[in-house]
Design a protein around this motif. Structure first.
Motif, mmCIF file in Angstrom:
data_model
loop_
_atom_site.group_PDB
_atom_site.id
_atom_site.type_symbol
_atom_site.label_atom_id
_atom_site.label_comp_id
_atom_site.label_asym_id
_atom_site.label_seq_id
_atom_site.Cartn_x
_atom_site.Cartn_y
_atom_site.Cartn_z
ATOM 1 N N SER A 60 0.787 -1.288 0.110
ATOM 2 C CA SER A 60 0.086 -0.045 -0.021
ATOM 3 C C SER A 60 0.873 1.108 0.202
ATOM 4 C CB SER A 60 -0.978 0.013 1.110
ATOM 5 O OG SER A 60 -0.204 0.116 2.509
ATOM 6 N N TYR A 61 2.194 1.248 0.285
ATOM 7 C CA TYR A 61 3.057 2.070 -0.037
ATOM 8 C C TYR A 61 3.207 2.740 -1.294
ATOM 9 C CZ TYR A 61 4.643 1.817 4.936
ATOM 10 O OH TYR A 61 4.724 1.869 6.423
ATOM 11 N N LYS A 62 2.978 1.771 -2.034
ATOM 12 C CA LYS A 62 3.019 2.134 -3.671
ATOM 13 C C LYS A 62 1.912 2.145 -4.259
ATOM 14 C CE LYS A 62 6.378 1.426 -7.586
ATOM 15 N NZ LYS A 62 7.388 0.588 -8.221
ATOM 16 N N TYR A 63 0.956 1.235 -4.026
ATOM 17 C CA TYR A 63 -0.089 1.155 -4.822
ATOM 18 C C TYR A 63 -1.468 1.065 -4.199
ATOM 19 C CZ TYR A 63 3.498 -1.499 -7.807
ATOM 20 O OH TYR A 63 4.573 -1.904 -8.369
ATOM 21 N N PRO A 64 -2.587 1.802 -4.718
ATOM 22 C CA PRO A 64 -3.890 1.505 -3.926
ATOM 23 C C PRO A 64 -4.272 0.016 -4.037
ATOM 24 C CG PRO A 64 -3.749 3.240 -5.759
ATOM 25 C CD PRO A 64 -2.579 2.425 -6.046
ATOM 26 N N ILE A 65 -4.979 -0.338 -3.116
ATOM 27 C CA ILE A 65 -5.383 -1.623 -2.502
ATOM 28 C C ILE A 65 -6.907 -1.727 -2.800
ATOM 29 C CG2 ILE A 65 -5.582 -3.744 -1.025
ATOM 30 C CD1 ILE A 65 -2.779 -3.022 -2.078
ATOM 31 N N PHE A 66 -7.695 -2.563 -3.607
ATOM 32 C CA PHE A 66 -9.108 -2.713 -3.537
ATOM 33 C C PHE A 66 -9.492 -4.002 -3.414
ATOM 34 C CE2 PHE A 66 -8.017 0.784 -6.551
ATOM 35 C CZ PHE A 66 -8.750 2.060 -5.955
ATOM 36 N N ILE A 67 -10.628 -4.229 -2.743
ATOM 37 C CA ILE A 67 -11.100 -5.394 -2.684
ATOM 38 C C ILE A 67 -12.338 -5.864 -3.607
ATOM 39 C CG2 ILE A 67 -12.624 -7.212 -0.946
ATOM 40 C CD1 ILE A 67 -9.673 -6.559 -0.378
ATOM 41 N N ALA A 68 -12.324 -6.791 -4.414
ATOM 42 C CA ALA A 68 -13.377 -7.233 -5.359
ATOM 43 C C ALA A 68 -13.894 -8.598 -4.893
ATOM 44 C CB ALA A 68 -12.925 -7.051 -6.609
#
Length: 214
Positions: free
Chosen positions: A104-112
């Motif tokens: 999460s420091y570098k990328y957005p995190i999503f839940i699907a």
């Protein structure tokens, strides 16, 4: 380039098997008491189809019951799952928090997820994942009930140019492929080897994501 990581929840981040059997058995006990079901709880059949939308789950498990009964059964099942999650009867997979924190420091995190919103929110809140996850997307948001469409909505809403989709079942792999994203199969509890063969990468633990994702 706007990039993100899209995770499935059940069988990928959350060890659903820790709460599944008890909640399902409680649900079928209600059906048995109402004389709507005879015999054992079809737990193994549920494990086989894990990852499909919930209406399909109940159609498969209880083909002879009415839609109304199946809907009531699902409501009770969800209630029991959430109850156990809130009591911390469930568990995340090993190092979920550490891996999500690092990514999460570098990328957005999503839940699907094919799970319902209240259920997903219970997991995220109970295990304090809110600071690490940008947004939860439940299949309830998509009229088609199709995970590929759910992932497409994430891509469009967040204007993503590239993403990795991490999940344990065919619906996750197909969602990645149909949206021209990178599929990472999670070889965990509910995974099927024939399905994993279709993924571009396969992991046996979440820490391996740190090697695959730059």
């Amino acid at each position: 380039m706007k990039q993100a990581i899209i995770f499935d929840m059940d069988g990928t981040l959350f060890q659903t098997n820790t709460v599944l059997e008890q909640a399902l058995d409680a649900t079928f006990e209600v059906l048995r008491e109402s004389q709507l079901w005879v015999g054992e709880t079809p737990i193994e059949k549920y494990r086989e189809i894990m990852g499909v939308p919930l209406p399909v789950v109940w159609e498969t498990l209880c083909p002879d019951l009415t839609n109304e009964v199946r809907e009531r059964s699902n409501e009770y099942f969800q209630k029991k799952l959430i109850e156990m999650i809130r009591l911390r009867k469930g568990a995340l997979y090993s190092n979920v928090v550490e891996v999500l924190k690092a990514l999460s420091y570098k990328y957005p995190i999503f839940i699907a997820s094919n799970g319902e919103q209240e259920y997903l929110q219970a997991i995220v809140e109970t295990y304090e994942l809110n600071p690490l996850i940008n947004k939860i997307y439940s299949i309830q948001l998509i009229p088609t009930g199709n995970k590929s469409d759910l992932v497409k909505s994430i891509v469009e809403e967040n204007e993503l140019e590239h993403a990795w989709v991490v999940g344990d079942r065919l619906s996750d792999i197909q969602a990645a492929k149909e949206n021209e994203l990178i599929s990472i199969g999670a070889n965990f509890d509910f995974a099927q080897q024939e399905e994993l063969k279709l993924a571009e990468f396969v992991i046996n633990n979440l820490e391996e994501l740190m090697i695959i994702i730059p």
